[in-house]
Design a protein around this motif. Structure first.
Motif, short mmCIF file in Angstrom:
data_model
loop_
_atom_site.label_atom_id
_atom_site.label_comp_id
_atom_site.label_asym_id
_atom_site.label_seq_id
_atom_site.Cartn_x
_atom_site.Cartn_y
_atom_site.Cartn_z
N MET A 284 1.38 -2.18 14.29
CA MET A 284 1.26 -1.04 13.41
C MET A 284 1.85 -1.37 12.03
SD MET A 284 -0.28 1.52 14.05
CE MET A 284 -0.71 2.99 13.31
N GLN A 285 2.88 -2.19 12.03
CA GLN A 285 3.47 -2.58 10.75
C GLN A 285 2.49 -3.40 9.92
OE1 GLN A 285 7.08 -4.53 11.84
NE2 GLN A 285 8.25 -2.63 11.93
N ALA A 286 1.66 -4.19 10.59
CA ALA A 286 0.66 -4.98 9.87
C ALA A 286 -0.35 -4.06 9.20
CB ALA A 286 -0.05 -5.93 10.83
N LEU A 287 -0.71 -2.96 9.86
CA LEU A 287 -1.64 -1.99 9.26
C LEU A 287 -1.01 -1.34 8.04
CD1 LEU A 287 -3.07 -0.17 12.40
CD2 LEU A 287 -4.28 -1.67 10.86
N GLN A 288 0.27 -0.99 8.14
CA GLN A 288 0.95 -0.37 7.01
C GLN A 288 1.02 -1.33 5.83
OE1 GLN A 288 4.52 0.84 9.06
NE2 GLN A 288 3.83 2.97 9.16
N ARG A 289 1.31 -2.62 6.10
CA ARG A 289 1.36 -3.62 5.02
C ARG A 289 -0.01 -3.78 4.38
NH1 ARG A 289 4.89 -6.33 8.35
NH2 ARG A 289 3.24 -7.60 9.24
N LYS A 290 -1.05 -3.79 5.22
CA LYS A 290 -2.42 -3.91 4.69
C LYS A 290 -2.74 -2.74 3.76
CE LYS A 290 -7.12 -3.38 6.31
NZ LYS A 290 -7.93 -3.07 7.47
N ASN A 291 -2.38 -1.54 4.18
CA ASN A 291 -2.65 -0.35 3.36
C ASN A 291 -1.82 -0.35 2.08
OD1 ASN A 291 -4.55 0.54 5.12
ND2 ASN A 291 -3.24 2.02 6.13
N ILE A 292 -0.58 -0.78 2.16
CA ILE A 292 0.26 -0.84 0.97
C ILE A 292 -0.30 -1.87 -0.01
CG2 ILE A 292 2.54 -1.58 0.12
CD1 ILE A 292 3.70 -0.19 2.66
N ASP A 293 -0.76 -3.01 0.50
CA ASP A 293 -1.39 -4.01 -0.36
C ASP A 293 -2.65 -3.46 -1.01
OD1 ASP A 293 0.59 -5.82 0.29
OD2 ASP A 293 -0.62 -6.90 1.77
N SER A 294 -3.44 -2.71 -0.26
CA SER A 294 -4.66 -2.12 -0.80
C SER A 294 -4.33 -1.08 -1.87
CB SER A 294 -5.49 -1.46 0.31
OG SER A 294 -5.96 -2.42 1.21
N MET A 295 -3.29 -0.30 -1.64
CA MET A 295 -2.90 0.73 -2.61
C MET A 295 -2.46 0.11 -3.93
SD MET A 295 -1.01 3.44 -0.02
CE MET A 295 0.30 3.73 -1.13
N ALA A 296 -1.97 -1.11 -3.90
CA ALA A 296 -1.51 -1.78 -5.12
C ALA A 296 -2.68 -2.30 -5.96
CB ALA A 296 -0.58 -2.94 -4.77
N LYS A 297 -3.85 -2.41 -5.37
CA LYS A 297 -5.02 -2.92 -6.11
C LYS A 297 -5.61 -1.82 -6.97
CE LYS A 297 -6.09 -6.36 -2.65
NZ LYS A 297 -7.00 -6.81 -1.62
N SER A 298 -5.96 -2.19 -8.21
CA SER A 298 -6.47 -1.18 -9.15
C SER A 298 -7.78 -0.56 -8.70
CB SER A 298 -6.62 -1.80 -10.54
OG SER A 298 -7.56 -2.85 -10.51
N ARG A 299 -8.63 -1.31 -7.98
CA ARG A 299 -9.92 -0.74 -7.59
C ARG A 299 -9.77 0.37 -6.54
NH1 ARG A 299 -11.09 -6.15 -4.91
NH2 ARG A 299 -10.52 -5.79 -2.77
N TYR A 300 -8.60 0.46 -5.89
CA TYR A 300 -8.36 1.51 -4.91
C TYR A 300 -7.45 2.62 -5.45
CZ TYR A 300 -10.30 -1.70 -1.44
OH TYR A 300 -11.11 -2.54 -0.73
N SER A 301 -7.17 2.62 -6.74
CA SER A 301 -6.23 3.59 -7.29
C SER A 301 -6.67 5.03 -7.06
CB SER A 301 -6.00 3.32 -8.78
OG SER A 301 -7.21 3.51 -9.49
N TYR A 302 -7.96 5.27 -7.09
CA TYR A 302 -8.49 6.62 -6.90
C TYR A 302 -8.33 7.08 -5.45
CZ TYR A 302 -11.86 10.47 -7.31
OH TYR A 302 -12.46 11.70 -7.31
N TYR A 303 -8.13 6.15 -4.52
CA TYR A 303 -8.12 6.46 -3.09
C TYR A 303 -6.73 6.30 -2.47
CZ TYR A 303 -12.94 5.43 -4.27
OH TYR A 303 -14.16 5.39 -4.89
N ARG A 304 -5.70 6.22 -3.28
CA ARG A 304 -4.35 5.95 -2.76
C ARG A 304 -3.87 7.00 -1.77
NH1 ARG A 304 -2.46 3.74 -8.38
NH2 ARG A 304 -2.92 1.56 -8.03
N ASP A 305 -4.19 8.27 -2.00
CA ASP A 305 -3.73 9.32 -1.08
C ASP A 305 -4.27 9.09 0.33
OD1 ASP A 305 -2.39 10.53 -3.13
OD2 ASP A 305 -3.90 12.08 -3.49
N LEU A 306 -5.55 8.74 0.41
CA LEU A 306 -6.13 8.50 1.72
C LEU A 306 -5.56 7.23 2.35
CD1 LEU A 306 -8.17 9.37 3.87
CD2 LEU A 306 -9.88 8.00 2.68
#
Length: 160
Positions: free
Chosen positions: A1-23
């Motif tokens: 589960m921690q790997a999933l959280q790290r993956k999501n945190i890494d994705s949230m840091a990317k500018s192309r996902y900035s609009y989708y950070r809440d999800l």
């Protein structure tokens, strides 16, 4: 589960996902709940299996892709901005980062837009500092500037 959280945190840091950070911030929780509900539904006992977590992750990834498709922030932008994004995607997926200015008519046909809209898109790329006009020999080129998040792919500081 921690790997999933790290993956999501890494994705949230990317500018192309900035609009989708809440999800993205809620994604790991959604996966955990879905896996746990499926575990109970199947009448299993004990720990939730890795297989159920992976299946839940695939389902949530699919729904995230659909969410991005249906909630594209470009839909709210003026036509000129949408055309600029389409032009940039088309050029970046080609073999080069530039095109000749005298080939605007051909490029407009490939993109399915008018030359007027294409000129507006080029102007928008200039306004957003995502393209520059260069002169090489006797021809003018419109060259895309690499986006900030891809600079690591161009300049690897670890090499120096």
């Amino acid at each position: 589960m921690q790997a999933l959280q790290r993956k999501n945190i890494d994705s949230m840091a990317k500018s192309r996902y900035s609009y989708y950070r809440d999800l993205l911030a809620k994604q790991a929780g959604h996966i955990a709940r879905m896996a746990a509900k499926n575990h109970i539904f199947l009448g299993l006992e004990g720990e939730v299996s890795l297989e159920l977590v992976e299946l839940a992750e695939r389902i949530c990834d699919y729904h995230f892709d659909v969410y991005m498709f249906t909630h594209d922030p470009l839909d709210q932008e003026p036509q000129r901005v949408r055309d600029a994004a389409a032009l940039e995607r088309f050029i970046r997926h080609g073999n080069s980062r530039h095109f000749r200015y005298d080939e605007i008519g051909k490029l407009a046909l490939k993109l399915g837009m008018t030359t007027t809209n294409l000129r507006g898109a080029i102007g928008e790329l200039f306004n957003q500092n995502r393209a520059v006009l260069k002169k090489r020999d006797r021809e003018y080129l419109i060259e895309l500037i690499p986006p900030p998040d891809s600079l690591d792919n161009i300049i690897n500081l670890r090499q120096f």
